[in-house]
Design a protein around this motif. Structure first.
Motif, PDB file in Angstrom:
ATOM      1  N   ILE A  78      27.555  30.423 -25.075  1.00  0.00           N
ATOM      2  CA  ILE A  78      26.390  31.132 -25.616  1.00  0.00           C
ATOM      3  C   ILE A  78      26.812  31.938 -26.837  1.00  0.00           C
ATOM      4  N   GLY A  79      27.930  32.662 -26.711  1.00  0.00           N
ATOM      5  CA  GLY A  79      28.440  33.434 -27.842  1.00  0.00           C
ATOM      6  C   GLY A  79      28.848  32.558 -29.008  1.00  0.00           C
ATOM      7  N   VAL A  80      29.491  31.417 -28.714  1.00  0.00           N
ATOM      8  CA  VAL A  80      29.910  30.500 -29.775  1.00  0.00           C
ATOM      9  C   VAL A  80      28.687  29.929 -30.479  1.00  0.00           C
ATOM     10  N   GLY A  81      27.639  29.592 -29.716  1.00  0.00           N
ATOM     11  CA  GLY A  81      26.423  29.071 -30.331  1.00  0.00           C
ATOM     12  C   GLY A  81      25.737  30.091 -31.224  1.00  0.00           C
ATOM     13  N   ILE A  82      25.745  31.354 -30.809  1.00  0.00           N
ATOM     14  CA  ILE A  82      25.164  32.426 -31.633  1.00  0.00           C
ATOM     15  C   ILE A  82      25.934  32.550 -32.950  1.00  0.00           C
ATOM     16  N   ALA A  83      27.258  32.537 -32.869  1.00  0.00           N
ATOM     17  CA  ALA A  83      28.079  32.619 -34.081  1.00  0.00           C
ATOM     18  C   ALA A  83      27.856  31.408 -34.980  1.00  0.00           C
ATOM     19  N   TRP A  84      27.765  30.229 -34.389  1.00  0.00           N
ATOM     20  CA  TRP A  84      27.581  28.992 -35.143  1.00  0.00           C
ATOM     21  C   TRP A  84      26.260  29.018 -35.905  1.00  0.00           C
ATOM     22  N   THR A 130      44.798  10.069 -17.088  1.00  0.00           N
ATOM     23  CA  THR A 130      44.433  10.535 -15.747  1.00  0.00           C
ATOM     24  C   THR A 130      42.935  10.763 -15.656  1.00  0.00           C
ATOM     25  N   LEU A 131      42.442  10.753 -14.418  1.00  0.00           N
ATOM     26  CA  LEU A 131      41.029  11.042 -14.178  1.00  0.00           C
ATOM     27  C   LEU A 131      40.694  12.472 -14.586  1.00  0.00           C
ATOM     28  N   LEU A 132      41.625  13.420 -14.337  1.00  0.00           N
ATOM     29  CA  LEU A 132      41.382  14.817 -14.698  1.00  0.00           C
ATOM     30  C   LEU A 132      41.167  14.964 -16.207  1.00  0.00           C
ATOM     31  N   TYR A 133      41.949  14.238 -17.006  1.00  0.00           N
ATOM     32  CA  TYR A 133      41.821  14.344 -18.464  1.00  0.00           C
ATOM     33  C   TYR A 133      40.451  13.820 -18.914  1.00  0.00           C
ATOM     34  N   THR A 134      40.063  12.656 -18.392  1.00  0.00           N
ATOM     35  CA  THR A 134      38.771  12.075 -18.750  1.00  0.00           C
ATOM     36  C   THR A 134      37.626  13.000 -18.357  1.00  0.00           C
ATOM     37  N   THR A 135      37.717  13.561 -17.147  1.00  0.00           N
ATOM     38  CA  THR A 135      36.673  14.480 -16.678  1.00  0.00           C
ATOM     39  C   THR A 135      36.621  15.737 -17.536  1.00  0.00           C
ATOM     40  N   GLY A 136      37.791  16.236 -17.910  1.00  0.00           N
ATOM     41  CA  GLY A 136      37.848  17.438 -18.743  1.00  0.00           C
ATOM     42  C   GLY A 136      37.257  17.224 -20.118  1.00  0.00           C
ATOM     43  N   ILE A 137      37.537  16.078 -20.731  1.00  0.00           N
ATOM     44  CA  ILE A 137      36.978  15.777 -22.049  1.00  0.00           C
ATOM     45  C   ILE A 137      35.458  15.659 -21.969  1.00  0.00           C
ATOM     46  N   GLU A 138      34.965  15.021 -20.913  1.00  0.00           N
ATOM     47  CA  GLU A 138      33.516  14.916 -20.731  1.00  0.00           C
ATOM     48  C   GLU A 138      32.880  16.298 -20.593  1.00  0.00           C
ATOM     49  N   TRP A 139      33.521  17.172 -19.835  1.00  0.00           N
ATOM     50  CA  TRP A 139      32.964  18.514 -19.643  1.00  0.00           C
ATOM     51  C   TRP A 139      33.024  19.321 -20.940  1.00  0.00           C
ATOM     52  N   ALA A 140      34.078  19.113 -21.722  1.00  0.00           N
ATOM     53  CA  ALA A 140      34.164  19.784 -23.020  1.00  0.00           C
ATOM     54  C   ALA A 140      33.003  19.353 -23.912  1.00  0.00           C
ATOM     55  N   GLY A 141      32.646  18.065 -23.847  1.00  0.00           N
ATOM     56  CA  GLY A 141      31.486  17.594 -24.606  1.00  0.00           C
ATOM     57  C   GLY A 141      30.216  18.282 -24.168  1.00  0.00           C
ATOM     58  N   LEU A 142      30.094  18.532 -22.871  1.00  0.00           N
ATOM     59  CA  LEU A 142      28.926  19.249 -22.359  1.00  0.00           C
ATOM     60  C   LEU A 142      28.921  20.689 -22.877  1.00  0.00           C
ATOM     61  N   CYS A 143      30.096  21.310 -22.966  1.00  0.00           N
ATOM     62  CA  CYS A 143      30.201  22.672 -23.513  1.00  0.00           C
ATOM     63  C   CYS A 143      29.803  22.695 -24.988  1.00  0.00           C
ATOM     64  N   ILE A 144      30.243  21.683 -25.735  1.00  0.00           N
ATOM     65  CA  ILE A 144      29.874  21.599 -27.148  1.00  0.00           C
ATOM     66  C   ILE A 144      28.369  21.405 -27.290  1.00  0.00           C
ATOM     67  N   ALA A 145      27.801  20.586 -26.398  1.00  0.00           N
ATOM     68  CA  ALA A 145      26.344  20.431 -26.399  1.00  0.00           C
ATOM     69  C   ALA A 145      25.658  21.757 -26.106  1.00  0.00           C
ATOM     70  N   MET A 146      26.255  22.538 -25.228  1.00  0.00           N
ATOM     71  CA  MET A 146      25.693  23.839 -24.871  1.00  0.00           C
ATOM     72  C   MET A 146      25.636  24.759 -26.093  1.00  0.00           C
ATOM     73  N   TYR A 147      26.750  24.865 -26.842  1.00  0.00           N
ATOM     74  CA  TYR A 147      26.711  25.801 -27.971  1.00  0.00           C
ATOM     75  C   TYR A 147      25.851  25.263 -29.111  1.00  0.00           C
ATOM     76  N   ASN A 148      25.740  23.945 -29.248  1.00  0.00           N
ATOM     77  CA  ASN A 148      24.816  23.408 -30.243  1.00  0.00           C
ATOM     78  C   ASN A 148      23.366  23.681 -29.862  1.00  0.00           C
ATOM     79  N   GLY A 149      23.056  23.595 -28.563  1.00  0.00           N
ATOM     80  CA  GLY A 149      21.712  23.915 -28.112  1.00  0.00           C
ATOM     81  C   GLY A 149      21.367  25.378 -28.334  1.00  0.00           C
TER      82      GLY A 149
END
Length: 470
Positions: free
Chosen positions: A366-372, A297-316
């Motif tokens: 932000i909290g996950v990135g601090i812990a990481w 589904t389009l929702l699944y693809t969009t959600g996975i893309e946004w999760a990647g953005l979240c992972i980029a956020m905590y890595n940053g």
């Protein structure tokens, strides 16, 4: 005879004269020798952000995901010490470390190209195994590369540059599918939602080019000392046969310092929690936050893309917060800082239970990135001053077991938990990770640290070991 490059003042300069033992390398020399690390971490970032969704596209059930990920911790447990030992004891036309950089990069790049096109689930699992093994083959010698080539006063800078490349690679690789879709107009047609999205495929192709290209750059622009030159500059290192290594490991396990035993439990719980994130965070965002009911589904693809953005956020956040950590530990001690950082990550993950907006979802990162950031540094800073003289490398290697073992336990046990307790709720597994991170924060308070470890001057020096062990 292969020698160490001396005059690389510009990226294209490959003068190979031999430096003296105390020779300092220029900025571009440091850049060249570390640039391959960027490609390795880029490949790993793509793997972490997209593997679970690729498995689900190929029909994996939610309870199967942990077992399918078992390749990652197993290869780390087996490959890292073997490759580290071999790179210490072999020499070829490309030197000691660079042959392993290159072989791993070639195999890893092929796996990156093939993985999003795998026709079956088990082929994708096999390609994950190849990709993770290849990344370990390339990355493990990088830990020794800095020690081989840099004088002692430059090693902190060398490890810091590797750390910056690590953070940048994680940010870009995790966000790349989203960027290709929203920034470059890579659109998936409605008929193709049952396959791996084109933005993900293109990201893996780009990752393969970056992985191989950056490692080749390091191999071409950086040379190594010959065995005779290395022995002259490292007289304290001696050859050890495999029987001696096995015996030494057994003795080290039996005589493990108290601080290391206590930190082992902290590592176990915190890395178990983080592995829950690696396994289930992307599909949890797609299913629980975006409301996708299936993978096609389009929702699944969009959600996975946004999760990647979240992972980029905590890595940053991890990359930026790493510069703050030394000052913070000087103010409130290593132990309290690590406990607070882990608690920040735990609260961030647990707060996902009440978040239903994709933009608000960025705040807990932000909290996950601090812990990481803390997980990649402070346990080693607490450990280094309690280790026996002359055995720090051995004990640091053993300490890595307490990162790998919880990942193996998670891979073997989370499937049963997902089937029998969580009823397939992926978000529950992520929140479970937050719970384990909270336990780790509490356990940190019982760690008996060495008095010198809390000395501000000593704390700054021990940060060298954090990046070299990751």
């Amino acid at each position: 005879m292969i020698t160490v490059g001396q005059g690389i003042d510009k990226p294209g300069n490959t003068d190979t004269s031999v430096p003296k033992k105390d020779h300092k390398l220029s900025f571009w020399q440091l850049w060249n020798m570390s640039f391959g690390f960027f490609g390795i971490q880029f490949g790993w970032g793509l793997q972490m952000a997209n593997t679970s969704s690729i498995f689900e596209h190929l029909g994996a059930r939610v309870h199967q995901l942990p077992l399918l990920w078992l390749a990652a911790p197993l290869t780390g447990l087996i490959v890292q010490p073997i490759i580290g030992y071999l790179s210490d004891h072999t020499w070829g036309p490309l030197g000691r470390r660079r042959p392993y950089f290159l072989v791993g990069a070639i195999a890893g790049s092929v796996a990156l190209i093939l993985m999003p096109n795998a026709p079956s689930l088990w082929m994708a699992v096999g390609l994950l195994w190849i990709l993770d093994t290849s990344a370990n083959v390339s990355m493990t010698p990088f830990r020794s590369f800095v020690g081989d080539l840099l004088p002692e006063e430059q090693r902190t800078l060398g490890f810091t540059i590797q750390g910056v490349f690590h953070g940048l690679a994680g940010v870009i690789a995790s966000a790349l599918p989203w960027l290709l879709h929203h920034g470059f107009g890579v659109i998936e047609s409605q008929e193709n939602f049952h396959t791996v999205p084109m933005a993900v495929k293109l990201s893996f192709y780009i990752g393969a080019f970056i992985f191989l290209g950056s490692v080749v750059w390091t191999v071409v622009t950086t040379t190594e000392p010959s065995p005779m030159e290395f022995e002259a500059t490292h007289p304290q290192l001696t050859q050890t046969d495999s029987k001696g290594i096995i015996l030494d490991i057994g003795i080290a396990l039996r005589e493990m310092p108290v601080t290391m035993r206590q930190l082992a439990w902290v590592q176990f719980c915190s890395w178990f929690g983080m592995f829950c994130v690696f396994l289930y965070f992307p599909p949890a965002i797609a299913h629980n936050i975006f409301g996708a009911t299936s993978e096609g589904t389009l929702l699944y693809t969009t959600g996975i893309e946004w999760a990647g953005l979240c992972i980029a956020m905590y890595n940053g956040v991890c990359c930026l917060f790493s510069f703050i950590l030394p000052k913070l530990t000087q103010q409130i001690s290593l132990k309290r800082t690590h406990s607070l950082c882990l608690m920040s990550g735990a609260l961030g993950l647990c707060s996902l239970l009440w978040i239903h907006n994709q933009y608000v979802l960025l705040l807990p990162m932000i909290g996950v990135g601090i812990a990481w950031a803390s997980m990649l540094s402070l346990p080693y800073a607490m450990l280094v001053n309690v280790l026996p003289a002359g055995k720090s490398g051995l004990y640091m290697g053993i300490f890595n077991f307490f990162i790998v073992l919880p990942e193996i336990v998670a891979a073997l046990g989370l499937g049963w938990i997902m089937s029998h307790i969580f009823a397939g709720n992926r978000l529950a597994a992520v929140i479970l990770g937050g719970g384990f991170m909270m336990i780790a924060a509490v356990l940190t308070q019982r760690v008996q640290t060495h008095p010198e470890t809390e000395n501000p001057d000593a704390t700054q020096k021990t940060f060298e070991s954090l990046v070299s062990m990751h």
